[in-house]
Design an enzyme around this catalytic site. Structure first.
Site, PDB file in Angstrom:
ATOM      1  N   LYS A  38      37.901  -0.667  17.567  1.00 41.45           N
ATOM      2  CA  LYS A  38      37.450  -1.507  18.772  1.00 41.45           C
ATOM      3  C   LYS A  38      36.798  -1.711  18.772  1.00 41.45           C
ATOM      4  O   LYS A  38      35.318  -1.266  18.469  1.00 41.45           O
ATOM      5  CB  LYS A  38      39.153  -0.778  19.450  1.00 41.45           C
ATOM      6  CG  LYS A  38      37.989   0.945  19.866  1.00 41.45           C
ATOM      7  CD  LYS A  38      38.918   1.875  20.940  1.00 41.45           C
ATOM      8  CE  LYS A  38      38.286   2.970  21.012  1.00 41.45           C
ATOM      9  NZ  LYS A  38      39.395   4.087  21.768  1.00 41.45           N
ATOM     10  N   ARG A 136      47.131   8.677  30.942  1.00 39.29           N
ATOM     11  CA  ARG A 136      46.840   7.128  30.968  1.00 39.29           C
ATOM     12  C   ARG A 136      47.823   6.523  29.974  1.00 39.29           C
ATOM     13  O   ARG A 136      48.707   5.595  30.764  1.00 39.29           O
ATOM     14  CB  ARG A 136      45.625   7.326  29.929  1.00 39.29           C
ATOM     15  CG  ARG A 136      45.253   6.280  29.564  1.00 39.29           C
ATOM     16  CD  ARG A 136      43.419   6.634  29.243  1.00 39.29           C
ATOM     17  NE  ARG A 136      43.598   6.748  28.001  1.00 39.29           N
ATOM     18  CZ  ARG A 136      42.478   6.950  26.676  1.00 39.29           C
ATOM     19  NH1 ARG A 136      41.177   6.374  27.321  1.00 39.29           N
ATOM     20  NH2 ARG A 136      42.750   6.922  25.079  1.00 39.29           N
ATOM     21  N   HIS A 165      46.687  11.535  22.416  1.00 43.02           N
ATOM     22  CA  HIS A 165      45.473  11.623  22.635  1.00 43.02           C
ATOM     23  C   HIS A 165      44.821  12.634  23.310  1.00 43.02           C
ATOM     24  O   HIS A 165      45.670  13.048  24.765  1.00 43.02           O
ATOM     25  CB  HIS A 165      44.631  10.112  23.795  1.00 43.02           C
ATOM     26  CG  HIS A 165      43.131  10.060  23.277  1.00 43.02           C
ATOM     27  ND1 HIS A 165      42.670  10.311  21.981  1.00 43.02           N
ATOM     28  CD2 HIS A 165      42.380   9.833  24.196  1.00 43.02           C
ATOM     29  CE1 HIS A 165      41.545   9.734  22.083  1.00 43.02           C
ATOM     30  NE2 HIS A 165      41.552   9.352  23.621  1.00 43.02           N
ATOM     31  N   ARG A 217      42.058   9.603  13.210  1.00 45.38           N
ATOM     32  CA  ARG A 217      40.726   8.445  14.320  1.00 45.38           C
ATOM     33  C   ARG A 217      40.067   8.435  14.435  1.00 45.38           C
ATOM     34  O   ARG A 217      39.478   8.740  16.045  1.00 45.38           O
ATOM     35  CB  ARG A 217      41.941   8.291  15.377  1.00 45.38           C
ATOM     36  CG  ARG A 217      43.814   8.566  15.122  1.00 45.38           C
ATOM     37  CD  ARG A 217      44.609   8.084  16.479  1.00 45.38           C
ATOM     38  NE  ARG A 217      44.435   8.624  18.184  1.00 45.38           N
ATOM     39  CZ  ARG A 217      45.048   9.363  18.260  1.00 45.38           C
ATOM     40  NH1 ARG A 217      46.271   9.525  17.630  1.00 45.38           N
ATOM     41  NH2 ARG A 217      44.507  10.151  19.414  1.00 45.38           N
ATOM     42  N   TYR A 261      10.948  -7.825  38.863  1.00 47.41           N
ATOM     43  CA  TYR A 261      11.037  -7.956  40.031  1.00 47.41           C
ATOM     44  C   TYR A 261      11.049  -7.129  40.832  1.00 47.41           C
ATOM     45  O   TYR A 261      10.503  -5.885  40.812  1.00 47.41           O
ATOM     46  CB  TYR A 261      12.307  -8.061  39.470  1.00 47.41           C
ATOM     47  CG  TYR A 261      12.339  -9.793  39.517  1.00 47.41           C
ATOM     48  CD1 TYR A 261      12.147 -11.190  39.664  1.00 47.41           C
ATOM     49  CD2 TYR A 261      14.204  -9.448  38.507  1.00 47.41           C
ATOM     50  CE1 TYR A 261      13.237 -11.961  39.130  1.00 47.41           C
ATOM     51  CE2 TYR A 261      13.981 -10.678  37.456  1.00 47.41           C
ATOM     52  CZ  TYR A 261      14.079 -11.948  38.296  1.00 47.41           C
ATOM     53  OH  TYR A 261      14.365 -12.912  37.776  1.00 47.41           O
ATOM     54  N   ASP A 310      17.004 -10.720  30.618  1.00 52.19           N
ATOM     55  CA  ASP A 310      16.763 -11.206  29.256  1.00 52.19           C
ATOM     56  C   ASP A 310      15.341 -10.671  28.908  1.00 52.19           C
ATOM     57  O   ASP A 310      14.595 -11.155  27.133  1.00 52.19           O
ATOM     58  CB  ASP A 310      16.985 -12.901  29.215  1.00 52.19           C
ATOM     59  CG  ASP A 310      17.757 -12.821  30.110  1.00 52.19           C
ATOM     60  OD1 ASP A 310      18.833 -13.672  29.616  1.00 52.19           O
ATOM     61  OD2 ASP A 310      17.386 -14.419  30.706  1.00 52.19           O
TER      62      ASP A 310
HETATM   63  C1  LIG Z   1      38.755   5.150  21.137  1.00 52.74           C
HETATM   64  C2  LIG Z   1      40.597   6.287  19.939  1.00 52.74           C
HETATM   65  C3  LIG Z   1      40.042   7.669  19.681  1.00 52.74           C
HETATM   66  C4  LIG Z   1      38.546   7.380  19.041  1.00 52.74           C
HETATM   67  O1  LIG Z   1      38.191   8.490  19.975  1.00 52.74           O
HETATM   68  P1  LIG Z   1      36.113   9.023  19.559  1.00 52.74           P
HETATM   69  O2  LIG Z   1      36.207   9.774  20.140  1.00 52.74           O
HETATM   70  O3  LIG Z   1      35.326   7.691  19.180  1.00 52.74           O
HETATM   71  O4  LIG Z   1      36.600   9.777  18.140  1.00 52.74           O
HETATM   72  C5  LIG Z   1      40.857   7.866  18.826  1.00 52.74           C
HETATM   73  N1  LIG Z   1      42.466   7.159  19.687  1.00 52.74           N
HETATM   74  C6  LIG Z   1      42.860   7.028  20.390  1.00 52.74           C
HETATM   75  C7  LIG Z   1      44.097   6.463  21.078  1.00 52.74           C
HETATM   76  C8  LIG Z   1      41.427   5.653  21.225  1.00 52.74           C
HETATM   77  O5  LIG Z   1      41.542   5.035  22.062  1.00 52.74           O
END
Ligand SMILES: *Cc1c(COP(=O)(O)O)cnc(C)c1O
Length: 388
Positions: A38, A136, A165, A217, A261, A310
């Site tokens: 992602k 969430r 999660h 994941r 700045y 920039d």
């Molecule tokens: C982003 C995400 C992950 C990955 O998490 P990390 O901490 O980067 O390993 C896994 N599962 C879900 C649902 C996520 O949104």
């Protein structure tokens, strides 16, 4: 070597592959690897990162929204792609057309997908998300079995996965994570026809490999960073991304002269500053003004004055023989010195994730394999070089 804008991100695809293999090993080799790509693979380039992970054994990809999945499909990526975030019912067509696997949490989406599946005579794989304490996204554990049963009655849908999660997997105290895991296992037991259970983000794989289940994941760890300081360094990760620039201008300051700045930094002795053509529009956080440093000729050059949109300036008065076009390292190694994304994040009061994701599309991506440039992506070109 590639020459272009004097600011670029180098992505070492071998590092991503190596991290993927190490993570897979950490699961005991029993869990399928879903590579989380992602947010443009946390700034590393979704398509190239996905391919590198796939070559290293990833069997699934994870994105946040359907558009990210569609982007991968349009680039020819064929692995299954789980959309882990919310998908609105009116996005059902996009999901089916691009062969994505959505996360199902609403009847509206389920019905929209089932209708399309019937029309096109195909079966849409879906995963069901349980909210076990993050509060969430996902279904409440007590509603999940009923919803899963409903999905089971829809002929065009196949629930192939159920997942949750964790909120604090990256903290030292694992009590709440164990509670979430228990709630998840109990909930999943009510739907034994769903074959693939998954809960483990990077922190979980590193600290609690016993929770790897049928699939894991990892995101941040694929890219070579640890999720937090509390997480054990249980496998060796290789940082995949370096952010590099070149000195655009050198000039000398006399005491009393200010930089940038707001005139927030004033020279108290004669010195020399180098202009770095990178600003907050490129992802160099403005809160690093007068904090942090970069590497020039293997030494640290402190940031002076405010970071502009920039460009910004660094002090090189103490570094001999600095020339225009010398390499500047913002993240990565140079000679014996290294600046990690974690270090930059610490100074900015954030996490490495945000540093990576903040590297904007304006920054060219240069992809390396075996130390050779294999592809380059800029605002105006996308080039792949065949291996020599
Ligand atoms: C982003 C995400 C992950 C990955 O998490 P990390 O901490 O980067 O390993 C896994 N599962 C879900 C649902 C996520 O949104």
């Amino acid at each position: 070597m590639w020459q272009g804008r004097s600011l670029w991100a180098e992505i070492d695809l071998d590092a991503i592959a190596c991290n993927a293999r190490e993570l897979k090993k950490r699961t005991g080799g029993n869990s399928r690897l879903l590579a989380v790509v992602k947010a443009n693979a946390y700034g590393h380039g979704a398509v190239m990162a996905a391919r590198a992970a796939a070559e290293a054994g990833a069997e699934y990809l994870g994105v946040a929204c359907a558009d990210e999945g569609a982007e991968l499909r349009l680039a020819g990526v064929s692995l299954p792609i789980l959309v882990m975030g919310y998908v609105a019912p009116w996005e059902a067509d996009k999901v089916v057309t691009h062969g994505l696997t959505p996360t199902l949490t609403t009847r509206q989406l389920a019905l929209a997908l089932a209708a399309l599946a019937a029309q096109r005579k195909l079966v849409v794989p879906v995963h069901i998300k349980v909210d076990t304490g993050m509060n969430r996204f996902g279904l409440a554990p007590r509603d999940t079995a009923f919803f899963a049963q409903f999905v089971r009655t829809l002929p065009g849908l196949k629930a192939e996965g159920v997942y949750t999660h964790f909120a604090v997997a990256d903290e030292a105290d694992k009590t709440f994570t164990r509670e979430q895991f228990r709630t998840f296992i109990d909930t999943a037991e009510g739907m034994p026809w769903i074959p693939c259970r998954h809960v483990a983000n990077s922190a979980t794989i590193l600290d609690m490999p016993e929770m790897c289940l049928e699939m894991v994941r990892p995101g941040i760890s694929l890219y070579g960073a640890y999720p937090s300081r509390q997480v054990q360094r249980s496998i060796k990760l290789k940082p995949a991304l370096s952010l590099k620039s070149r000195v655009a201008r050198l000039h000398d300051l006399t005491p009393g002269e200010s930089v940038s700045y707001g005139r927030t930094w004033v020279a108290d002795k004669p010195t020399r500053v180098a202009l770095v053509p990178c600003g907050y529009a490129d992802g160099m956080l403005r809160c690093l003004s007068n904090k942090g440093s970069v590497l020039v000729r293997g030494q640290r050059a402190p940031i002076r004055g405010r970071i502009c949109m920039d460009q910004f300036m660094v002090d090189v008065g103490h570094i001999p023989r600095v020339r225009a076009d010398d390499e500047v390292v913002l993240i990565g190694r140079q000679q014996d010195e290294e600046i990690t994304a974690e270090e930059v994040a610490g100074l900015a009061g954030t996490i490495s994730y945000e540093i990576f994701c903040g590297i904007s599309p304006r920054v060219p991506r240069v992809y390396l394999k075996g130390g050779e440039v294999v592809a380059v992506e800029t605002l105006v070109e996308k080039v792949e070089y065949s291996a020599s």
